[in-house]
Design a protein around this motif. Structure first.
Motif, mmCIF file in Angstrom:
data_model
loop_
_atom_site.group_PDB
_atom_site.id
_atom_site.type_symbol
_atom_site.label_atom_id
_atom_site.label_comp_id
_atom_site.label_asym_id
_atom_site.label_seq_id
_atom_site.Cartn_x
_atom_site.Cartn_y
_atom_site.Cartn_z
ATOM 1 N N VAL A 116 -24.948 5.600 -19.038
ATOM 2 C CA VAL A 116 -25.714 4.781 -18.102
ATOM 3 C C VAL A 116 -25.575 5.301 -16.673
ATOM 4 O O VAL A 116 -26.552 5.356 -15.925
ATOM 5 C CB VAL A 116 -25.248 3.316 -18.206
ATOM 6 N N ASN A 117 -24.359 5.691 -16.287
ATOM 7 C CA ASN A 117 -24.156 6.211 -14.933
ATOM 8 C C ASN A 117 -24.953 7.485 -14.713
ATOM 9 O O ASN A 117 -25.556 7.680 -13.643
ATOM 10 C CB ASN A 117 -22.679 6.468 -14.669
ATOM 11 N N ARG A 118 -24.989 8.349 -15.725
ATOM 12 C CA ARG A 118 -25.745 9.607 -15.565
ATOM 13 C C ARG A 118 -27.241 9.295 -15.437
ATOM 14 O O ARG A 118 -27.944 9.887 -14.614
ATOM 15 C CB ARG A 118 -25.524 10.572 -16.740
ATOM 16 N N MET A 119 -27.732 8.334 -16.227
ATOM 17 C CA MET A 119 -29.157 7.968 -16.141
ATOM 18 C C MET A 119 -29.457 7.377 -14.767
ATOM 19 O O MET A 119 -30.482 7.694 -14.148
ATOM 20 C CB MET A 119 -29.525 6.972 -17.253
ATOM 21 N N GLY A 120 -28.555 6.551 -14.264
ATOM 22 C CA GLY A 120 -28.735 5.963 -12.934
ATOM 23 C C GLY A 120 -28.776 7.037 -11.855
ATOM 24 O O GLY A 120 -29.571 6.966 -10.916
ATOM 25 N N GLU A 121 -27.922 8.063 -11.993
ATOM 26 C CA GLU A 121 -27.891 9.148 -11.001
ATOM 27 C C GLU A 121 -29.173 9.981 -11.065
ATOM 28 O O GLU A 121 -29.706 10.404 -10.037
ATOM 29 C CB GLU A 121 -26.663 10.044 -11.241
ATOM 30 N N ILE A 122 -29.679 10.200 -12.287
ATOM 31 C CA ILE A 122 -30.921 10.963 -12.436
ATOM 32 C C ILE A 122 -32.074 10.212 -11.761
ATOM 33 O O ILE A 122 -32.876 10.795 -11.028
ATOM 34 C CB ILE A 122 -31.239 11.215 -13.922
ATOM 35 N N LEU A 123 -32.131 8.904 -11.974
ATOM 36 C CA LEU A 123 -33.206 8.113 -11.361
ATOM 37 C C LEU A 123 -33.046 8.042 -9.848
ATOM 38 O O LEU A 123 -34.007 8.200 -9.100
ATOM 39 C CB LEU A 123 -33.243 6.706 -11.969
ATOM 40 N N ALA A 124 -31.819 7.840 -9.391
ATOM 41 C CA ALA A 124 -31.594 7.763 -7.941
ATOM 42 C C ALA A 124 -32.022 9.062 -7.258
ATOM 43 O O ALA A 124 -32.610 9.044 -6.167
ATOM 44 C CB ALA A 124 -30.123 7.465 -7.652
ATOM 45 N N THR A 125 -31.731 10.192 -7.929
ATOM 46 C CA THR A 125 -32.107 11.497 -7.373
ATOM 47 C C THR A 125 -33.595 11.525 -7.029
ATOM 48 O O THR A 125 -33.999 12.050 -5.991
ATOM 49 C CB THR A 125 -31.776 12.626 -8.374
ATOM 50 N N VAL A 126 -34.413 10.931 -7.898
ATOM 51 C CA VAL A 126 -35.861 10.908 -7.698
ATOM 52 C C VAL A 126 -36.249 10.069 -6.490
ATOM 53 O O VAL A 126 -37.181 10.402 -5.762
ATOM 54 C CB VAL A 126 -36.576 10.341 -8.942
ATOM 55 N N TYR A 127 -35.526 8.966 -6.268
ATOM 56 C CA TYR A 127 -36.005 7.968 -5.307
ATOM 57 C C TYR A 127 -35.235 7.869 -3.988
ATOM 58 O O TYR A 127 -35.568 7.025 -3.163
ATOM 59 C CB TYR A 127 -36.036 6.593 -5.977
ATOM 60 N N TYR A 128 -34.214 8.722 -3.772
ATOM 61 C CA TYR A 128 -33.470 8.656 -2.502
ATOM 62 C C TYR A 128 -34.417 8.695 -1.302
ATOM 63 O O TYR A 128 -34.290 7.898 -0.376
ATOM 64 C CB TYR A 128 -32.480 9.819 -2.383
ATOM 65 N N ASP A 129 -35.363 9.635 -1.341
ATOM 66 C CA ASP A 129 -36.219 9.837 -0.161
ATOM 67 C C ASP A 129 -37.096 8.643 0.169
ATOM 68 O O ASP A 129 -37.535 8.500 1.304
ATOM 69 C CB ASP A 129 -37.104 11.072 -0.366
ATOM 70 N N ARG A 130 -37.354 7.778 -0.816
ATOM 71 C CA ARG A 130 -38.227 6.634 -0.534
ATOM 72 C C ARG A 130 -37.451 5.439 0.014
ATOM 73 O O ARG A 130 -38.016 4.402 0.325
ATOM 74 C CB ARG A 130 -38.990 6.244 -1.800
ATOM 75 N N GLU A 131 -36.117 5.610 0.075
ATOM 76 C CA GLU A 131 -35.240 4.632 0.723
ATOM 77 C C GLU A 131 -35.505 3.172 0.336
ATOM 78 O O GLU A 131 -35.790 2.329 1.191
ATOM 79 C CB GLU A 131 -35.333 4.785 2.253
ATOM 80 N N PRO A 132 -35.382 2.850 -0.952
ATOM 81 C CA PRO A 132 -35.538 1.437 -1.336
ATOM 82 C C PRO A 132 -34.411 0.592 -0.752
ATOM 83 O O PRO A 132 -33.302 1.094 -0.532
ATOM 84 C CB PRO A 132 -35.452 1.478 -2.867
#
Lengths: 270, 270
Positions: A116-132
């Motif tokens: 789960v942590n690895r999946m969360g990191e993969i998704l976060a990598t995609v969305y860091y720039d959009r600053e949710p």
């Protein structure tokens, strides 16, 4: 204070930074922690950045400006992401996990902290720039992954419920059409989010997109914009989902037969 | 391979170890990662252990034997735990969060990754020695904390549901008496746990203990022993809970009045 060595400072900094992903630590805070000069901390951080790059441990970035400092983001390279997801797909494919009605048993995967942590990191990598400002999910199976994504992004997790609860205070309730065509309700406490924030929706499963659409409309009620919708798994059919721009880590097809077979493949964008 | 320096090796090891709490890494795996001799890795680990102690970053332990190696546990000292929980109690006390019926709004606290991770580490610290095979919780609000506890313990999270789901396969359903005296159901997929395992129950709220009692009885159906029951918050009343040996991080009293006031205090054992 007994002089603290570079290898001790760097190890301690690595732990602090990675225990608080995406949080900015000022140089001063580390200077105080170690009794070191700013120039020394700067050198330490440069070395730490190189180390993180060398061993693919995520990224350590310096943020300039008044509120500046250093932060750690557990970014995952495309190669590493593909490897992780491919292994998951291999684990999930086949006949053993197929349930009556064409469902797939994968609750175990959704609750193993490492995975789960690895999946969360993969998704976060995609969305860091959009600053949710926060991650939104619907109860229940997507909560661990949504939490792990929120953790990697350094933002709160907000959980929408099927119905309002006595311990949530006044809430906004909406109706939405589920995948099976029934009218369902979705509820969120008024205290949970603020107007004009940016939400990243993360959930475990995307089939028709009815629930996801419900979450998007719930955010509209709060005047919150949705900067992305991400899922662990999406079914190949129906191809057209009720929300646009959805991103999933894996795609699921069930091949009819005796026995039926699940074909789980990594998403194209990985 | 270009020679890798000690400060680089130690920083990388710190990240690897803390990204996989309570997992044993063999010395060989690090030797391969860094192209170093066993004796070098041994020295690195000794230094890392001292650094972790010096800065209260958790504990790095060497595990002897055939399956031996080194592991990281994010243990929290009693002083640090008391400080973290006291700050939370201060945040939660007062009148602003009291809801009609004597409930407390604290869903936000239960979903902030930093806060939740620290609570999970505090609970894991208590239960490492009992070596649970998994953490069990009930949907929904306790899931993040239960996940964080499972993460710190390096074990899976298992989520009991209110009713059986089409995507869970065959399940065991039990009935239990809730706090309000109504009969409720609790369901868990047969695939979720194995006989003779050890469970740690973690949930957000303990009032009468009906739900907790339900989870204990659910585990009995699976022939799984419960090695602990832990909660974020327990109400002061009723004093006698329907399970024994429960441990909570905070105690809640609601003082009647206009307005009613929540008095949240750290548990005695902290």
């Amino acid at each position: 204070m007994e002089k603290i060595r570079r290898n001790e400072r760097m190890s301690a900094m690595m732990r602090h930074l990675s225990a608080h992903p995406n949080r900015i630590f000022t140089l001063n805070s580390f200077c105080e922690m170690f009794g070191s000069a700013k120039s020394t901390m700067s050198e330490d951080i440069d070395l730490l950045r190189e180390t993180a790059e060398m061993f693919s441990l995520g990224s350590i970035e310096t943020v300039t400006g008044a509120a500046g400092g250093v932060r750690y983001r557990p970014v995952v390279s495309p190669e590493a992401a593909r490897k992780i997801i491919s292994e998951l797909c291999a684990e999930l494919s086949g006949s053993e996990r197929v349930l009556p009605g064409g469902f797939l048993y994968y609750s175990d995967i959704l609750s193993m902290p490492d995975t789960v942590n690895r999946m969360g990191e993969i998704l976060a990598t995609v969305y860091y720039d959009r600053e949710p400002d926060f991650v939104l999910t619907m109860e229940t199976k997507g909560i661990p992954v949504a939490f792990a994504t929120a953790n990697a992004l350094g933002v709160p997790l907000v959980i929408a419920r099927h119905s309002s609860k006595v311990y949530e205070g006044s809430a906004v309730n909406i109706n939405y059409v589920s995948g099976s065509g029934s009218i369902e309700t979705m509820s969120l406490s008024r205290r949970a989010v603020k107007e004009n924030q940016k939400a990243l929706i993360v959930d475990d499963f995307l089939k028709g997109g009815g629930t996801a659409r419900g979450m998007v409309e719930l955010m509209r009620e709060f005047n919150v914009s949705v900067i992305g919708t991400a899922f662990v798994m999406a079914t190949a059919e129906p191809e057209k989902k009720r929300i646009s721009g959805a991103r999933a880590l894996m795609t699921l097809k069930i091949r009819e037969g005796e026995p039926a077979e699940a074909v789980v493949t990594p998403a194209d964008w990985l």
